[in-house]
Design a protein around this motif. Structure first.
Motif, PDB file in Angstrom:
ATOM      1  N   GLY A 177       0.818  -1.204   0.000  1.00 54.17           N
ATOM      2  CA  GLY A 177       0.000   0.000   0.000  1.00 54.17           C
ATOM      3  C   GLY A 177       0.849   1.250   0.000  1.00 54.17           C
ATOM      4  O   GLY A 177       1.983   1.244   0.484  1.00 54.17           O
ATOM      5  N   GLU A 178       0.318   2.316  -0.540  1.00 50.87           N
ATOM      6  CA  GLU A 178       1.023   3.588  -0.540  1.00 50.87           C
ATOM      7  C   GLU A 178       1.118   4.126   0.889  1.00 50.87           C
ATOM      8  O   GLU A 178       0.409   3.672   1.786  1.00 50.87           O
ATOM      9  CB  GLU A 178       0.287   4.595  -1.433  1.00 50.87           C
ATOM     10  CG  GLU A 178       0.218   4.178  -2.885  1.00 50.87           C
ATOM     11  CD  GLU A 178      -0.615   5.143  -3.713  1.00 50.87           C
ATOM     12  OE1 GLU A 178      -0.907   6.263  -3.241  1.00 50.87           O
ATOM     13  OE2 GLU A 178      -0.999   4.770  -4.841  1.00 50.87           O
ATOM     14  N   THR A 181      -1.966   4.634   3.832  1.00 50.39           N
ATOM     15  CA  THR A 181      -3.159   3.813   3.593  1.00 50.39           C
ATOM     16  C   THR A 181      -3.538   2.950   4.788  1.00 50.39           C
ATOM     17  O   THR A 181      -4.597   2.325   4.788  1.00 50.39           O
ATOM     18  CB  THR A 181      -2.962   2.908   2.357  1.00 50.39           C
ATOM     19  OG1 THR A 181      -1.721   2.200   2.485  1.00 50.39           O
ATOM     20  CG2 THR A 181      -2.954   3.717   1.075  1.00 50.39           C
ATOM     21  N   LYS A 183      -1.136   0.631   6.637  1.00 54.73           N
ATOM     22  CA  LYS A 183      -0.471  -0.681   6.670  1.00 54.73           C
ATOM     23  C   LYS A 183      -0.230  -1.144   8.102  1.00 54.73           C
ATOM     24  O   LYS A 183      -0.397  -2.323   8.417  1.00 54.73           O
ATOM     25  CB  LYS A 183       0.843  -0.620   5.867  1.00 54.73           C
ATOM     26  CG  LYS A 183       0.638  -0.351   4.390  1.00 54.73           C
ATOM     27  CD  LYS A 183       1.926  -0.438   3.603  1.00 54.73           C
ATOM     28  CE  LYS A 183       2.881   0.680   3.905  1.00 54.73           C
ATOM     29  NZ  LYS A 183       2.361   2.009   3.475  1.00 54.73           N
ATOM     30  N   ASN A 290       5.686  -0.015   0.589  1.00 48.84           N
ATOM     31  CA  ASN A 290       5.013   0.854  -0.370  1.00 48.84           C
ATOM     32  C   ASN A 290       5.719   0.791  -1.728  1.00 48.84           C
ATOM     33  O   ASN A 290       5.500   1.630  -2.593  1.00 48.84           O
ATOM     34  CB  ASN A 290       4.949   2.303   0.137  1.00 48.84           C
ATOM     35  CG  ASN A 290       6.326   2.914   0.298  1.00 48.84           C
ATOM     36  OD1 ASN A 290       7.352   2.269   0.079  1.00 48.84           O
ATOM     37  ND2 ASN A 290       6.379   4.176   0.682  1.00 48.84           N
ATOM     38  N   LEU A 317      -3.785  -2.762   0.128  1.00 48.79           N
ATOM     39  CA  LEU A 317      -4.636  -1.708   0.663  1.00 48.79           C
ATOM     40  C   LEU A 317      -4.867  -0.660  -0.424  1.00 48.79           C
ATOM     41  O   LEU A 317      -3.903  -0.098  -0.958  1.00 48.79           O
ATOM     42  CB  LEU A 317      -3.989  -1.052   1.883  1.00 48.79           C
ATOM     43  CG  LEU A 317      -3.758  -1.952   3.099  1.00 48.79           C
ATOM     44  CD1 LEU A 317      -3.182  -1.132   4.249  1.00 48.79           C
ATOM     45  CD2 LEU A 317      -5.045  -2.628   3.536  1.00 48.79           C
ATOM     46  N   PRO A 319      -5.593   2.831  -2.334  1.00 48.19           N
ATOM     47  CA  PRO A 319      -5.400   4.249  -2.003  1.00 48.19           C
ATOM     48  C   PRO A 319      -6.752   4.934  -1.865  1.00 48.19           C
ATOM     49  O   PRO A 319      -7.774   4.442  -2.360  1.00 48.19           O
ATOM     50  CB  PRO A 319      -4.619   4.784  -3.210  1.00 48.19           C
ATOM     51  CG  PRO A 319      -4.993   3.870  -4.337  1.00 48.19           C
ATOM     52  CD  PRO A 319      -5.190   2.519  -3.716  1.00 48.19           C
ATOM     53  N   LEU A 320      -6.766   6.086  -1.230  1.00 48.70           N
ATOM     54  CA  LEU A 320      -8.019   6.790  -0.980  1.00 48.70           C
ATOM     55  C   LEU A 320      -8.716   7.188  -2.281  1.00 48.70           C
ATOM     56  O   LEU A 320      -9.945   7.193  -2.357  1.00 48.70           O
ATOM     57  CB  LEU A 320      -7.753   8.024  -0.112  1.00 48.70           C
ATOM     58  CG  LEU A 320      -8.969   8.868   0.308  1.00 48.70           C
ATOM     59  CD1 LEU A 320     -10.028   8.000   0.976  1.00 48.70           C
ATOM     60  CD2 LEU A 320      -8.536   9.999   1.232  1.00 48.70           C
ATOM     61  N   ARG A 323     -11.272   4.740  -3.453  1.00 51.60           N
ATOM     62  CA  ARG A 323     -12.444   4.466  -2.622  1.00 51.60           C
ATOM     63  C   ARG A 323     -13.015   5.782  -2.104  1.00 51.60           C
ATOM     64  O   ARG A 323     -13.233   5.967  -0.918  1.00 51.60           O
ATOM     65  CB  ARG A 323     -12.104   3.510  -1.476  1.00 51.60           C
ATOM     66  CG  ARG A 323     -10.978   3.954  -0.531  1.00 51.60           C
ATOM     67  CD  ARG A 323     -10.747   2.886   0.516  1.00 51.60           C
ATOM     68  NE  ARG A 323      -9.858   3.292   1.593  1.00 51.60           N
ATOM     69  CZ  ARG A 323     -10.250   3.564   2.831  1.00 51.60           C
ATOM     70  NH1 ARG A 323     -11.526   3.522   3.153  1.00 51.60           N
ATOM     71  NH2 ARG A 323      -9.383   3.888   3.774  1.00 51.60           N
ATOM     72  N   TRP A 360      -5.544  12.877  -3.258  1.00 50.12           N
ATOM     73  CA  TRP A 360      -4.970  12.428  -1.991  1.00 50.12           C
ATOM     74  C   TRP A 360      -3.744  11.519  -2.143  1.00 50.12           C
ATOM     75  O   TRP A 360      -3.777  10.348  -1.797  1.00 50.12           O
ATOM     76  CB  TRP A 360      -6.036  11.720  -1.139  1.00 50.12           C
ATOM     77  CG  TRP A 360      -7.191  12.599  -0.826  1.00 50.12           C
ATOM     78  CD1 TRP A 360      -8.441  12.575  -1.384  1.00 50.12           C
ATOM     79  CD2 TRP A 360      -7.195  13.703   0.085  1.00 50.12           C
ATOM     80  NE1 TRP A 360      -9.216  13.583  -0.879  1.00 50.12           N
ATOM     81  CE2 TRP A 360      -8.486  14.304   0.029  1.00 50.12           C
ATOM     82  CE3 TRP A 360      -6.244  14.242   0.950  1.00 50.12           C
ATOM     83  CZ2 TRP A 360      -8.836  15.405   0.794  1.00 50.12           C
ATOM     84  CZ3 TRP A 360      -6.593  15.342   1.718  1.00 50.12           C
ATOM     85  CH2 TRP A 360      -7.873  15.913   1.643  1.00 50.12           C
ATOM     86  N   ASN A 363      -2.979   9.979   0.989  1.00 44.20           N
ATOM     87  CA  ASN A 363      -4.030   9.084   1.466  1.00 44.20           C
ATOM     88  C   ASN A 363      -4.646   9.528   2.794  1.00 44.20           C
ATOM     89  O   ASN A 363      -4.806  10.712   3.037  1.00 44.20           O
ATOM     90  CB  ASN A 363      -3.495   7.650   1.517  1.00 44.20           C
ATOM     91  CG  ASN A 363      -3.171   7.142   0.128  1.00 44.20           C
ATOM     92  OD1 ASN A 363      -4.060   6.937  -0.692  1.00 44.20           O
ATOM     93  ND2 ASN A 363      -1.892   6.965  -0.155  1.00 44.20           N
ATOM     94  N   ILE A 364      -5.004   8.545   3.647  1.00 47.28           N
ATOM     95  CA  ILE A 364      -5.751   8.852   4.876  1.00 47.28           C
ATOM     96  C   ILE A 364      -4.969   9.802   5.772  1.00 47.28           C
ATOM     97  O   ILE A 364      -5.537  10.708   6.392  1.00 47.28           O
ATOM     98  CB  ILE A 364      -6.080   7.564   5.662  1.00 47.28           C
ATOM     99  CG1 ILE A 364      -6.668   6.499   4.742  1.00 47.28           C
ATOM    100  CG2 ILE A 364      -7.027   7.874   6.813  1.00 47.28           C
ATOM    101  CD1 ILE A 364      -7.952   6.888   4.076  1.00 47.28           C
TER     102      ILE A 364
END
Length: 457
Positions: A177-178, A181, A183, A290, A317, A319-320, A323, A360, A363-364
């Motif tokens: 995952g980036e 995200t 992890k 990542n 996972l 990326p934002l 989703r 993003w 991401n989160i």
């Protein structure tokens, strides 16, 4: 019962103690031990009686001897009571964290007959302290919809299902995952949903350390193993025991360490640095990256056999940007978390449109930071577009898609990296100071943008 009766049954009385007890002669040999010490260390009486007390390998005693050459024991030299927090070595070569209280035994005329030490095993307290740290770390993630995750999108539902299934297995898991995200959150979820949930969860960022320090962190070391090794140190594998060990940024592990980790996975054992005693490895391995590990394998920067060994259960996972339907839930979640924002001060529809239009790259983590930024810059009322960080308001100009996992391109990031390396003369550590980041981040960005400038350390 008279004092004579007590003297007669003193050995039986001492064997009822929970703490270990040792009586040492003035010449340093062990004269007496109780049952608690034998249970604690795994030794038999014949292994210890009449042997030098140094057989227990106490690191505190060793330091005292080095600081006062010519005298075998600081207790007998100073002639006063001693209380030490130290480590001894049991019969299997494992370190026991103990608290030792020692005092001299004298006859009526003051002549020293020996010394008595009580030994309290506090390794269980260490394990409980680790569990408290885990729970505190868990509470910091606040309640989410699934083990700290927030989102109901189909992409996340697939992730939740896979995490539940992975938790039921002991096979190695690798989380792709980036940055930002979640992890680490995924690794914790696997541990918390597994039968090992009541065992330690130990983590290490592999990108933050050079090869020698990384080896010491993973496997531990004995005193004198290398320059600066002034005392024994427990490694992460030993600390994890029969719990879970999470190695983040696994793609940055040097090739020599990959060879050693491969051996650990194949033999389920390891050795401390500077020691040839095999210790069993019972922990469940979880890794994360990542980076595109397959590309690193193709470029000979990552061992193929090690990759196949850790890539048993891959978890991806999203990326934002993939989703976006979860974004309103995430915004609401972070607003409830932030004490500086009242629910009545939520983003306006125009602000939400800006948030939805942005891709993003962070991401989160970037979303959470953006809302915290808005909480600081606004005075009152709902969050307006002008309260958002500048890059979000300019999303139409800077929206970019990554070409692979972990290769999101930030505006001017590559050029900033090149400029910093030029200014530092190719020295990665100096370049990291110029940019205000870690040396591991410089290393990651050089890989990400295929920058070959940095030749010095």
């Amino acid at each position: 019962m008279t004092e004579q009766d007590i003297d007669l049954y003193i050995r039986e009385i001492l064997d009822t103690m929970n703490d270990g007890l040792i009586i040492v002669r003035p010449d340093g040999t062990i004269m007496m031990i109780n049952s608690a010490l034998l249970r604690m260390t795994g030794f038999k009486k014949e292994d210890l009686l009449n042997k030098p007390c140094s057989v227990l390998g106490c690191d505190a005693c060793r330091r005292v001897r080095e600081q006062a050459p010519g005298h075998w024991c600081g207790l007998f030299k100073k002639r006063k009571e001693s209380r030490k927090n130290c480590h001894i070595i049991d019969k299997n070569g494992n370190y026991l964290h103990v608290l030792k209280n020692a005092s001299l035994l004298r006859d009526d005329e003051g002549k020293i007959l020996g010394a008595v030490e009580t030994v309290t095993d506090i390794s269980e307290l260490d394990r409980k302290e680790l569990k408290i740290r885990e729970l505190s770390r868990k509470l910091q993630h606040e309640e989410g919809k699934f083990c700290g995750f927030v989102g109901h999108s189909p992409a996340m539902q697939k992730v939740y299902t896979l995490l539940r299934k992975a938790a039921r297995s002991d096979a190695p898991v690798i989380i792709y995952g980036e940055s930002g995200t979640g992890k680490e959150l995924a690794a914790q979820a696997i541990h918390e949903l597994s039968p090992r949930a009541d065992k330690p969860f130990v983590q290490l960022n592999c990108a933050a350390l050079n090869e020698s320090l990384l080896e010491s962190e993973l496997f531990g070391h004995v005193k004198g193993a290398f320059t600066g090794a002034y005392r024994h140190r427990q490694g992460r594998f030993e600390e994890a025991a029969d719990g879970s060990i999470f190695l983040d940024e696994i793609g940055d592990i040097p090739l020599p360490i990959q060879v050693k980790l491969l051996r650990v996975l194949e033999t389920r054992s390891f050795e401390r640095v500077g020691e040839n005693i095999n210790l069993s490895m019972d922990a469940r391995l979880i890794t994360a990256t990542n980076q595109d590990i397959r590309r690193l394998v193709h470029e000979k920067q990552f061992r193929e056999d090690f990759f196949f060994r850790i890539n048993v259960i891959p978890v991806y996972l999203p990326p934002l940007r993939d989703r976006k339907e979860d974004l309103p839930l995430l915004v609401d979640h972070f607003i409830h978390m932030n004490n500086h924002i009242d629910k009545a001060e939520s983003p306006t529809p125009e602000t939400m449109r800006k948030l939805m239009d942005y891709d993003w790259p962070g991401n989160i983590r970037e979303l959470k930071s953006a809302l915290e930024y808005a909480a600081v810059v606004k005075d009152s009322g709902p969050i307006q577009p002008e309260h958002l960080p500048p890059q979000i308001g300019e999303a139409d100009r800077h929206t970019q898609q990554p070409d692979q996992v972990g290769t999101t391109i930030q505006p001017d990031e590559k050029q900033e990296l090149i400029n910093a390396l030029k200014k530092a003369g190719g020295n990665k550590s100096k370049a990291a100071k110029i940019l205000g980041v870690s040396r591991g981040t410089i290393h990651n960005r050089m890989r990400k943008y295929t920058v070959k400038y940095g030749l010095n350390e």
